[in-house]
Scaffold this motif. Sequence first.
Motif, short mmCIF file in Angstrom:
data_model
loop_
_atom_site.label_atom_id
_atom_site.label_comp_id
_atom_site.label_asym_id
_atom_site.label_seq_id
_atom_site.Cartn_x
_atom_site.Cartn_y
_atom_site.Cartn_z
N ASP A 4 0.81 -1.21 0.00
CA ASP A 4 0.00 0.00 0.00
C ASP A 4 0.85 1.27 0.00
O ASP A 4 0.31 2.37 0.13
CB ASP A 4 -0.94 0.01 1.22
CG ASP A 4 -2.16 0.88 0.99
OD1 ASP A 4 -2.72 0.82 -0.12
OD2 ASP A 4 -2.54 1.61 1.92
N GLN A 5 2.17 1.10 -0.14
CA GLN A 5 3.08 2.25 -0.17
C GLN A 5 3.74 2.36 -1.55
O GLN A 5 3.70 1.43 -2.35
CB GLN A 5 4.15 2.11 0.91
CG GLN A 5 3.60 2.12 2.33
CD GLN A 5 2.93 3.42 2.68
OE1 GLN A 5 3.41 4.50 2.35
NE2 GLN A 5 1.78 3.32 3.37
N THR A 6 4.34 3.53 -1.82
CA THR A 6 5.13 3.69 -3.04
C THR A 6 6.52 3.09 -2.81
O THR A 6 6.85 2.66 -1.70
CB THR A 6 5.23 5.17 -3.41
OG1 THR A 6 5.85 5.88 -2.33
CG2 THR A 6 3.86 5.76 -3.68
N CYS A 7 7.33 3.09 -3.85
CA CYS A 7 8.67 2.50 -3.74
C CYS A 7 9.60 3.16 -4.74
O CYS A 7 9.16 3.91 -5.62
CB CYS A 7 8.62 0.99 -4.00
SG CYS A 7 8.15 0.54 -5.69
N GLY B 142 -1.62 15.36 -10.35
CA GLY B 142 -1.33 15.81 -9.00
C GLY B 142 -0.14 15.10 -8.38
O GLY B 142 0.24 14.01 -8.78
N LEU B 143 0.43 15.74 -7.37
CA LEU B 143 1.58 15.17 -6.67
C LEU B 143 1.16 13.99 -5.81
O LEU B 143 0.09 13.99 -5.19
CB LEU B 143 2.23 16.23 -5.79
CG LEU B 143 2.81 17.46 -6.50
CD1 LEU B 143 3.23 18.51 -5.48
CD2 LEU B 143 3.97 17.07 -7.39
N LYS B 144 2.02 12.97 -5.76
CA LYS B 144 1.79 11.79 -4.95
C LYS B 144 3.10 11.38 -4.28
O LYS B 144 4.18 11.83 -4.66
CB LYS B 144 1.30 10.61 -5.81
CG LYS B 144 -0.01 10.81 -6.53
CD LYS B 144 -0.33 9.58 -7.38
CE LYS B 144 -1.60 9.74 -8.15
NZ LYS B 144 -1.87 8.57 -9.04
N GLY B 145 3.01 10.47 -3.33
CA GLY B 145 4.20 9.85 -2.75
C GLY B 145 5.14 10.84 -2.10
O GLY B 145 4.73 11.83 -1.49
N GLN B 146 6.44 10.56 -2.23
CA GLN B 146 7.45 11.40 -1.58
C GLN B 146 7.42 12.83 -2.09
O GLN B 146 7.70 13.77 -1.32
CB GLN B 146 8.83 10.79 -1.78
CG GLN B 146 9.09 9.52 -1.00
CD GLN B 146 10.54 9.06 -1.14
OE1 GLN B 146 11.46 9.85 -1.32
NE2 GLN B 146 10.73 7.74 -1.06
N ALA C 299 -2.73 15.00 -5.84
CA ALA C 299 -3.76 14.00 -6.07
C ALA C 299 -4.59 13.86 -4.80
O ALA C 299 -4.04 13.88 -3.69
CB ALA C 299 -3.11 12.66 -6.43
N GLU C 300 -5.90 13.75 -4.95
CA GLU C 300 -6.79 13.63 -3.80
C GLU C 300 -7.58 12.33 -3.90
O GLU C 300 -8.29 12.10 -4.88
CB GLU C 300 -7.76 14.81 -3.74
CG GLU C 300 -7.08 16.16 -3.50
CD GLU C 300 -8.09 17.30 -3.42
OE1 GLU C 300 -9.30 17.00 -3.26
OE2 GLU C 300 -7.67 18.46 -3.55
N TYR C 301 -7.45 11.49 -2.89
CA TYR C 301 -8.15 10.21 -2.86
C TYR C 301 -9.56 10.43 -2.32
O TYR C 301 -9.75 10.97 -1.23
CB TYR C 301 -7.38 9.21 -2.00
CG TYR C 301 -6.01 8.90 -2.56
CD1 TYR C 301 -5.82 7.80 -3.40
CD2 TYR C 301 -4.93 9.73 -2.29
CE1 TYR C 301 -4.57 7.53 -3.94
CE2 TYR C 301 -3.68 9.47 -2.84
CZ TYR C 301 -3.51 8.37 -3.66
OH TYR C 301 -2.27 8.11 -4.20
N ARG C 302 -10.57 10.01 -3.09
CA ARG C 302 -11.96 10.28 -2.75
C ARG C 302 -12.77 8.99 -2.71
O ARG C 302 -12.47 8.04 -3.42
CB ARG C 302 -12.58 11.25 -3.75
CG ARG C 302 -11.84 12.60 -3.80
CD ARG C 302 -12.68 13.64 -4.48
NE ARG C 302 -12.09 14.97 -4.28
CZ ARG C 302 -12.80 16.08 -4.17
NH1 ARG C 302 -14.12 16.03 -4.19
NH2 ARG C 302 -12.21 17.25 -4.01
N ASN C 303 -13.78 9.03 -1.88
CA ASN C 303 -14.75 7.93 -1.82
C ASN C 303 -16.11 8.57 -1.60
O ASN C 303 -16.44 8.96 -0.48
CB ASN C 303 -14.40 6.95 -0.70
CG ASN C 303 -15.11 5.62 -0.88
OD1 ASN C 303 -16.13 5.54 -1.55
ND2 ASN C 303 -14.56 4.58 -0.28
#
Length: 406
Positions: free
Chosen positions: A92-95, A264-268, A247-251
């Motif tokens: 569930d993480q980036t690498c 959008g920006l993600k991760g580190q 980036a925005e995670y939505r539900n």
Amino acid sequence: MTPQSCAAVVVGAGPAGIAVMGNLLELGLNKIAWVDPSFDGGRVNRKYREVPSNTKVLFFQAFATGTQPFRRIIRSTPLPNAFSTLMKLDQDQTCSLHYAADMCRALTDGLLKMDAVVQVRGEVVSADLDDTTSQPQWTVHIRRQGTSNDQTATSIITPRLILCTGSDPTTPSIPIDADKLSRLDLDTVLQPSTLYHTLPRTEPLTIAVVGGSHSAVLALMNLYELARATHPQLRIKWFTRHALRYAEYRNDEHGAWILRDNTGLKGQAAEFAWAQLEDDKLPQSDAGRFIQKIPISESDEMDLYAEHLPQCTHIVHAIGFTRSPLPTLTIAGDRTKPIQDQLQWDSSVGGFLLPCGKDTAMVVPGLHGAGIAFPERVRDPFGNVEWAVGFFKFMKFLRRVCPMWV
């Protein structure tokens, strides 16, 4: 030499080319020519192994298991291997992208061992479409590199030509005349180990970074790390046209989805930007000791460049990627009218259109594409349109369009 016939010719052996091969093999094509100069995992492996991903590990896993030929390769590869290493990471993480690059190389090695794959180490220089027959055919001309320095030509006839030719960092001209301003390649800035040796440690340096999206933030992060650790005289001027976007995670009523998934920006990069680069944090942040932000707009851009760039020693443009040059493409042998620069990408079918009059265009038979050069056009629940770039996004796109090609 009589050209050999193949069910398809796939140009490029980066992530998209690998995914195309897996899908075409799964669909039953039994003689596929795969053309690449090196078969080493593409630009991701050569240039971006040190880049932190903006993709979770589970999506790299989904790519690696996305086709039956891939799953067969995984089962037959002795342990430990690139696939088992990926499985041990937090899904569930980036690498770091070196994990994904090693996966690509392992899949490539497995694909090249298959009887249905014809490996052609070289470069496609041209292709001509014969559309006069019931089934149009491409004659693909390849400059082939042999075991010696001699280069020989190879021709292949095929009904399907798939371009996975990739993209390069966009490098516009330096905006002002400045004799002492050197261009710094984005690929270099995205490799901290190379960047460390490229920039002198005992001289005053001022690096202009142009851009405000993912690659620009990674460039700022790498330069900041040098400034605070090994290059104490390094300073950064950051030219950007817009505020940082994440980036925005939505539900919600639309289900689970990501706003600005591809822009959008993600991760580190997102973590660094949020903690250090936001307007209310940069003046007090540790990065703010080295980074000066210079907001620009179309109206004042050139004036600000003229004011600040003479104080800089280097400039790096981190403003996106441009498609790599395509081979020369012609129809019916008419070399006076090459078509590659006129093609319009149609991601609904993974193919190309050729304008042939006012508001009209013809489908180019048997010509397809994938990857960062030819991604899928997607629309989010708010109606925003983006281009879907990423390992699993390539696979998802190809799962949809490859059956149309076959």
